[in-house]
Write a protein that holds these residues in place. Structure first.
Motif, PDB file in Angstrom:
ATOM      1  N   LEU A  11      31.965 -34.974 -11.712  1.00 42.92           N
ATOM      2  CA  LEU A  11      31.622 -36.324 -12.173  1.00 42.92           C
ATOM      3  C   LEU A  11      30.663 -37.002 -11.204  1.00 42.92           C
ATOM      4  O   LEU A  11      29.669 -37.609 -11.621  1.00 42.92           O
ATOM      5  CB  LEU A  11      32.895 -37.158 -12.329  1.00 42.92           C
ATOM      6  N   PHE A  12      30.921 -36.909  -9.899  1.00 43.44           N
ATOM      7  CA  PHE A  12      30.019 -37.501  -8.918  1.00 43.44           C
ATOM      8  C   PHE A  12      28.637 -36.864  -9.003  1.00 43.44           C
ATOM      9  O   PHE A  12      27.613 -37.546  -8.932  1.00 43.44           O
ATOM     10  CB  PHE A  12      30.591 -37.333  -7.503  1.00 43.44           C
TER      11      PHE A  12
ATOM     12  N   ALA B  62      27.218 -35.445 -11.560  1.00 39.09           N
ATOM     13  CA  ALA B  62      26.548 -35.704 -12.835  1.00 39.09           C
ATOM     14  C   ALA B  62      26.217 -37.171 -13.059  1.00 39.09           C
ATOM     15  O   ALA B  62      25.653 -37.511 -14.104  1.00 39.09           O
ATOM     16  CB  ALA B  62      27.428 -35.201 -13.986  1.00 39.09           C
ATOM     17  N   LEU B  63      26.552 -38.058 -12.130  1.00 35.83           N
ATOM     18  CA  LEU B  63      26.307 -39.487 -12.351  1.00 35.83           C
ATOM     19  C   LEU B  63      24.843 -39.825 -12.634  1.00 35.83           C
ATOM     20  O   LEU B  63      24.564 -40.625 -13.542  1.00 35.83           O
ATOM     21  CB  LEU B  63      26.821 -40.276 -11.144  1.00 35.83           C
ATOM     22  N   PRO B  64      23.850 -39.286 -11.904  1.00 30.63           N
ATOM     23  CA  PRO B  64      22.457 -39.618 -12.245  1.00 30.63           C
ATOM     24  C   PRO B  64      22.078 -39.216 -13.667  1.00 30.63           C
ATOM     25  O   PRO B  64      21.433 -39.991 -14.386  1.00 30.63           O
ATOM     26  CB  PRO B  64      21.647 -38.842 -11.198  1.00 30.63           C
ATOM     27  N   ASP B  65      22.469 -38.019 -14.090  1.00 36.71           N
ATOM     28  CA  ASP B  65      22.154 -37.582 -15.451  1.00 36.71           C
ATOM     29  C   ASP B  65      22.871 -38.438 -16.484  1.00 36.71           C
ATOM     30  O   ASP B  65      22.307 -38.751 -17.541  1.00 36.71           O
ATOM     31  CB  ASP B  65      22.538 -36.110 -15.625  1.00 36.71           C
ATOM     32  N   VAL B  66      24.114 -38.816 -16.195  1.00 40.84           N
ATOM     33  CA  VAL B  66      24.855 -39.678 -17.122  1.00 40.84           C
ATOM     34  C   VAL B  66      24.149 -41.025 -17.283  1.00 40.84           C
ATOM     35  O   VAL B  66      23.978 -41.537 -18.398  1.00 40.84           O
ATOM     36  CB  VAL B  66      26.299 -39.879 -16.623  1.00 40.84           C
ATOM     37  N   ALA B  67      23.688 -41.608 -16.174  1.00 42.12           N
ATOM     38  CA  ALA B  67      22.987 -42.895 -16.237  1.00 42.12           C
ATOM     39  C   ALA B  67      21.694 -42.767 -17.032  1.00 42.12           C
ATOM     40  O   ALA B  67      21.359 -43.642 -17.844  1.00 42.12           O
ATOM     41  CB  ALA B  67      22.714 -43.411 -14.829  1.00 42.12           C
ATOM     42  N   ARG B  68      20.946 -41.685 -16.829  1.00 44.60           N
ATOM     43  CA  ARG B  68      19.695 -41.502 -17.571  1.00 44.60           C
ATOM     44  C   ARG B  68      19.962 -41.364 -19.068  1.00 44.60           C
ATOM     45  O   ARG B  68      19.242 -41.950 -19.898  1.00 44.60           O
ATOM     46  CB  ARG B  68      18.959 -40.269 -17.049  1.00 44.60           C
ATOM     47  N   GLU B  69      20.971 -40.604 -19.441  1.00 41.66           N
ATOM     48  CA  GLU B  69      21.273 -40.417 -20.861  1.00 41.66           C
ATOM     49  C   GLU B  69      21.737 -41.719 -21.505  1.00 41.66           C
ATOM     50  O   GLU B  69      21.392 -42.001 -22.657  1.00 41.66           O
ATOM     51  CB  GLU B  69      22.337 -39.330 -21.009  1.00 41.66           C
ATOM     52  N   VAL B  70      22.506 -42.509 -20.774  1.00 41.86           N
ATOM     53  CA  VAL B  70      22.944 -43.792 -21.321  1.00 41.86           C
ATOM     54  C   VAL B  70      21.756 -44.720 -21.534  1.00 41.86           C
ATOM     55  O   VAL B  70      21.636 -45.384 -22.578  1.00 41.86           O
ATOM     56  CB  VAL B  70      23.991 -44.439 -20.388  1.00 41.86           C
ATOM     57  N   VAL B  71      20.841 -44.786 -20.555  1.00 41.04           N
ATOM     58  CA  VAL B  71      19.657 -45.647 -20.702  1.00 41.04           C
ATOM     59  C   VAL B  71      18.781 -45.158 -21.848  1.00 41.04           C
ATOM     60  O   VAL B  71      18.239 -45.967 -22.629  1.00 41.04           O
ATOM     61  CB  VAL B  71      18.874 -45.683 -19.378  1.00 41.04           C
ATOM     62  N   THR B  72      18.621 -43.849 -21.994  1.00 42.42           N
ATOM     63  CA  THR B  72      17.836 -43.303 -23.102  1.00 42.42           C
ATOM     64  C   THR B  72      18.449 -43.667 -24.441  1.00 42.42           C
ATOM     65  O   THR B  72      17.738 -44.042 -25.398  1.00 42.42           O
ATOM     66  CB  THR B  72      17.729 -41.780 -22.954  1.00 42.42           C
ATOM     67  N   TRP B  73      19.767 -43.587 -24.549  1.00 43.56           N
ATOM     68  CA  TRP B  73      20.436 -43.966 -25.801  1.00 43.56           C
ATOM     69  C   TRP B  73      20.248 -45.455 -26.089  1.00 43.56           C
ATOM     70  O   TRP B  73      20.029 -45.847 -27.234  1.00 43.56           O
ATOM     71  CB  TRP B  73      21.914 -43.622 -25.716  1.00 43.56           C
ATOM     72  N   VAL B  74      20.338 -46.290 -25.067  1.00 39.13           N
ATOM     73  CA  VAL B  74      20.137 -47.732 -25.260  1.00 39.13           C
ATOM     74  C   VAL B  74      18.720 -48.009 -25.740  1.00 39.13           C
ATOM     75  O   VAL B  74      18.497 -48.821 -26.660  1.00 39.13           O
ATOM     76  CB  VAL B  74      20.433 -48.488 -23.951  1.00 39.13           C
TER      77      VAL B  74
ATOM     78  N   SER C 126      20.582 -41.507  -6.740  1.00 38.18           N
ATOM     79  CA  SER C 126      19.720 -40.353  -6.577  1.00 38.18           C
ATOM     80  C   SER C 126      20.546 -39.130  -6.204  1.00 38.18           C
ATOM     81  O   SER C 126      21.675 -39.230  -5.709  1.00 38.18           O
ATOM     82  CB  SER C 126      18.670 -40.626  -5.498  1.00 38.18           C
ATOM     83  N   SER C 127      19.959 -37.966  -6.425  1.00 33.56           N
ATOM     84  CA  SER C 127      20.676 -36.713  -6.128  1.00 33.56           C
ATOM     85  C   SER C 127      20.999 -36.606  -4.638  1.00 33.56           C
ATOM     86  O   SER C 127      22.086 -36.155  -4.257  1.00 33.56           O
ATOM     87  CB  SER C 127      19.831 -35.521  -6.572  1.00 33.56           C
ATOM     88  N   ALA C 128      20.051 -37.041  -3.805  1.00 40.59           N
ATOM     89  CA  ALA C 128      20.307 -36.981  -2.361  1.00 40.59           C
ATOM     90  C   ALA C 128      21.455 -37.903  -1.974  1.00 40.59           C
ATOM     91  O   ALA C 128      22.296 -37.544  -1.136  1.00 40.59           O
ATOM     92  CB  ALA C 128      19.041 -37.368  -1.600  1.00 40.59           C
ATOM     93  N   ARG C 129      21.478 -39.098  -2.593  1.00 40.81           N
ATOM     94  CA  ARG C 129      22.548 -40.041  -2.280  1.00 40.81           C
ATOM     95  C   ARG C 129      23.895 -39.498  -2.737  1.00 40.81           C
ATOM     96  O   ARG C 129      24.904 -39.612  -2.027  1.00 40.81           O
ATOM     97  CB  ARG C 129      22.267 -41.376  -2.972  1.00 40.81           C
ATOM     98  N   ILE C 130      23.954 -38.903  -3.917  1.00 40.75           N
ATOM     99  CA  ILE C 130      25.205 -38.333  -4.429  1.00 40.75           C
ATOM    100  C   ILE C 130      25.665 -37.186  -3.540  1.00 40.75           C
ATOM    101  O   ILE C 130      26.860 -37.066  -3.212  1.00 40.75           O
ATOM    102  CB  ILE C 130      25.018 -37.864  -5.882  1.00 40.75           C
TER     103      ILE C 130
ATOM    104  N   ALA D  34      29.270 -35.083   0.525  1.00 44.17           N
ATOM    105  CA  ALA D  34      29.435 -34.504   1.864  1.00 44.17           C
ATOM    106  C   ALA D  34      30.332 -35.365   2.740  1.00 44.17           C
ATOM    107  O   ALA D  34      31.137 -34.851   3.522  1.00 44.17           O
ATOM    108  CB  ALA D  34      28.060 -34.335   2.519  1.00 44.17           C
ATOM    109  N   ASP D  35      30.195 -36.694   2.599  1.00 39.23           N
ATOM    110  CA  ASP D  35      31.064 -37.584   3.376  1.00 39.23           C
ATOM    111  C   ASP D  35      32.515 -37.476   2.941  1.00 39.23           C
ATOM    112  O   ASP D  35      33.435 -37.629   3.759  1.00 39.23           O
ATOM    113  CB  ASP D  35      30.591 -39.035   3.239  1.00 39.23           C
ATOM    114  N   LEU D  36      32.731 -37.238   1.639  1.00 34.37           N
ATOM    115  CA  LEU D  36      34.092 -37.135   1.128  1.00 34.37           C
ATOM    116  C   LEU D  36      34.714 -35.771   1.371  1.00 34.37           C
ATOM    117  O   LEU D  36      35.927 -35.619   1.235  1.00 34.37           O
ATOM    118  CB  LEU D  36      34.115 -37.440  -0.377  1.00 34.37           C
ATOM    119  N   THR D  37      33.911 -34.777   1.700  1.00 32.31           N
ATOM    120  CA  THR D  37      34.428 -33.428   1.954  1.00 32.31           C
ATOM    121  C   THR D  37      34.021 -33.014   3.368  1.00 32.31           C
ATOM    122  O   THR D  37      33.004 -32.348   3.558  1.00 32.31           O
ATOM    123  CB  THR D  37      33.866 -32.424   0.933  1.00 32.31           C
ATOM    124  N   PRO D  38      34.782 -33.401   4.379  1.00 33.97           N
ATOM    125  CA  PRO D  38      34.421 -33.080   5.755  1.00 33.97           C
ATOM    126  C   PRO D  38      34.605 -31.594   6.038  1.00 33.97           C
ATOM    127  O   PRO D  38      35.075 -30.816   5.219  1.00 33.97           O
ATOM    128  CB  PRO D  38      35.403 -33.928   6.571  1.00 33.97           C
ATOM    129  N   GLY D  39      34.228 -31.217   7.264  1.00 31.13           N
ATOM    130  CA  GLY D  39      34.370 -29.838   7.671  1.00 31.13           C
ATOM    131  C   GLY D  39      35.817 -29.458   7.878  1.00 31.13           C
ATOM    132  O   GLY D  39      36.742 -30.215   7.595  1.00 31.13           O
TER     133      GLY D  39
END
Length: 370
Positions: free
Chosen positions: A109-110, A112-124, A144-148, A153-158
């Motif tokens: 889910l994290f 796919a968030l950019p793609d989900v936002a793009r598809e929602v805006v396209t539908w609107v 952005s993909s880098a931000r996600i 990475a911050d949520l999954t430490p070493g």
């Protein structure tokens, strides 16, 4: 000379120094120092105090089950241990059954968030004939993909960080269970110890206030947890049958948010699954919204009155205000515990508060004869 000159009062700006000035300055300095010490201690012990308070709420919540087992012949300590063991076993079973699936769906889910936002805006744009730029919307939301990837990475430490996190969570869990066990097993002794701190005339008041707090707070927490579980299960089954992706985290989100955030929680709870469904099939989003509306009516008129029959009814505005104030003062934990605390306070006020007959204004016209 008339006596020792050192014994004479000193002069301040040509006048005598008031006798209370030195004491007043000392009191102010002590008060400021005490405030600083208390603030420092609270800021450093905030997490621990919150954990202890949650343990007390939990002990209050399991009080009815412990008392029922106690009436069946079990000792209070054994009854508390049995209830806690059953709850821990149920939680462990849930984690074993859905833990890996939940983590996998949350990660997907994290990502796919950019793609989900793009598809929602396209539908609107396609539906309402707008000219929104999906890239600008994603950028404004910082999806952005880098931000996600950075968030993931911050949520999954070493390995070292993961082990440290697991050890810390295990320690907090054991601390929570230990305090909850003693607060529940030693509940009568704890109440007696607190009551002994007050004069005999006030001990009955203390006992009554404690009983009200236990009954109302425990009843509210249990009812919210039951309603959240029912909502999560029903929503999860519906999303799974409808084919909405990430159905498990969305179902847990819906169950928790709809029950512990008043007024707007219902709309927040169903809005996120609707947006995820909208990115796939717009018709599915409509079905999700309709399901949320229908389920809310069923819950309001059938489930909630039966489950919350013994809890305190709080006005929606008061409940929403308590969540806002609790979150502002103590963060997410304050938002979580604010409603049961307000429920207990309201019950105490209603028990000991006085109501007077409303006096009609002399300027009001006499009511018309019926």
């Amino acid at each position: 000379m008339d006596g020792d000159p050192r014994a004479r009062p000193r002069r301040v700006d040509g006048g005598r120094e008031p006798a209370w000035l030195r004491r007043g300055v000392l009191v102010v300095l002590v008060a400021v120092a005490g405030y600083q010490v208390v603030s420092w201690a609270f800021s450093n012990l905030r997490g621990f105090l919150g954990l202890v308070f949650l343990a007390w709420l939990f002990s209050v919540s399991v009080e009815p089950l412990v008392e029922r087992l106690e009436r069946l012949g079990l000792r209070r300590g054994a009854a508390t241990g049995l209830v806690l063991s059953a709850l821990v076993a149920a939680l462990a079973g849930f984690v074993a059954a859905f833990g890996s699936l939940l983590v996998e769906q949350l990660t997907s889910l994290f990502t796919a968030l950019p793609d989900v936002a793009r598809e929602v805006v396209t539908w609107v744009n396609r539906t309402f004939d707008t000219t929104l730029d999906p890239t600008d919307v994603v950028s404004s939301l910082q999806l952005s993909s880098a931000r996600i990837q950075q968030i993931v990475a911050d949520l999954t430490p070493g390995v070292v960080g993961l082990v440290t996190t697991l050890v810390g969570l295990l320690f907090q869990l054991l601390t929570f269970l230990l305090f909850a066990f003693y607060m529940s097993a030693e509940g009568p002794s704890l109440r007696a110890s607190v009551a002994r701190r007050f004069p005999p005339r006030q001990q009955r008041v203390v006992a009554t206030v404690w009983a009200i707090a236990v009954e109302k707070t425990g009843g509210f927490v249990v009812s919210r947890l039951v309603l959240a579980a029912v909502s999560a299960v029903v929503t999860g089954l519906f999303l799974l049958l409808l084919g909405v992706p990430y159905w498990l985290p969305l179902a847990l989100w819906t169950g928790v948010i709809s029950q512990f955030i008043p007024t707007i929680g219902t709309y927040l709870a169903i809005g996120v699954p609707a947006l995820i469904a909208l990115s796939g099939q717009p018709v599915d989003a409509l079905w999700v919204v309709l399901f949320g509306v229908v389920y809310q009516q069923v819950e309001n008129y059938l489930l909630a009155p039966r489950i919350t029959a013994r809890t305190v009814a709080i006005h929606p505005a008061v409940a929403f205000g308590s969540v806002v104030v609790g979150a502002a003062l103590f963060g997410p934990m304050g938002a979580l515990v604010s409603i049961p605390v307000v429920a207990a306070v309201q019950a105490v006020v209603e028990t000991y508060g006085h109501r007077y007959e409303l006096v009609a204004d002399d300027d009001d016209p006499d009511p018309a004869p019926g």
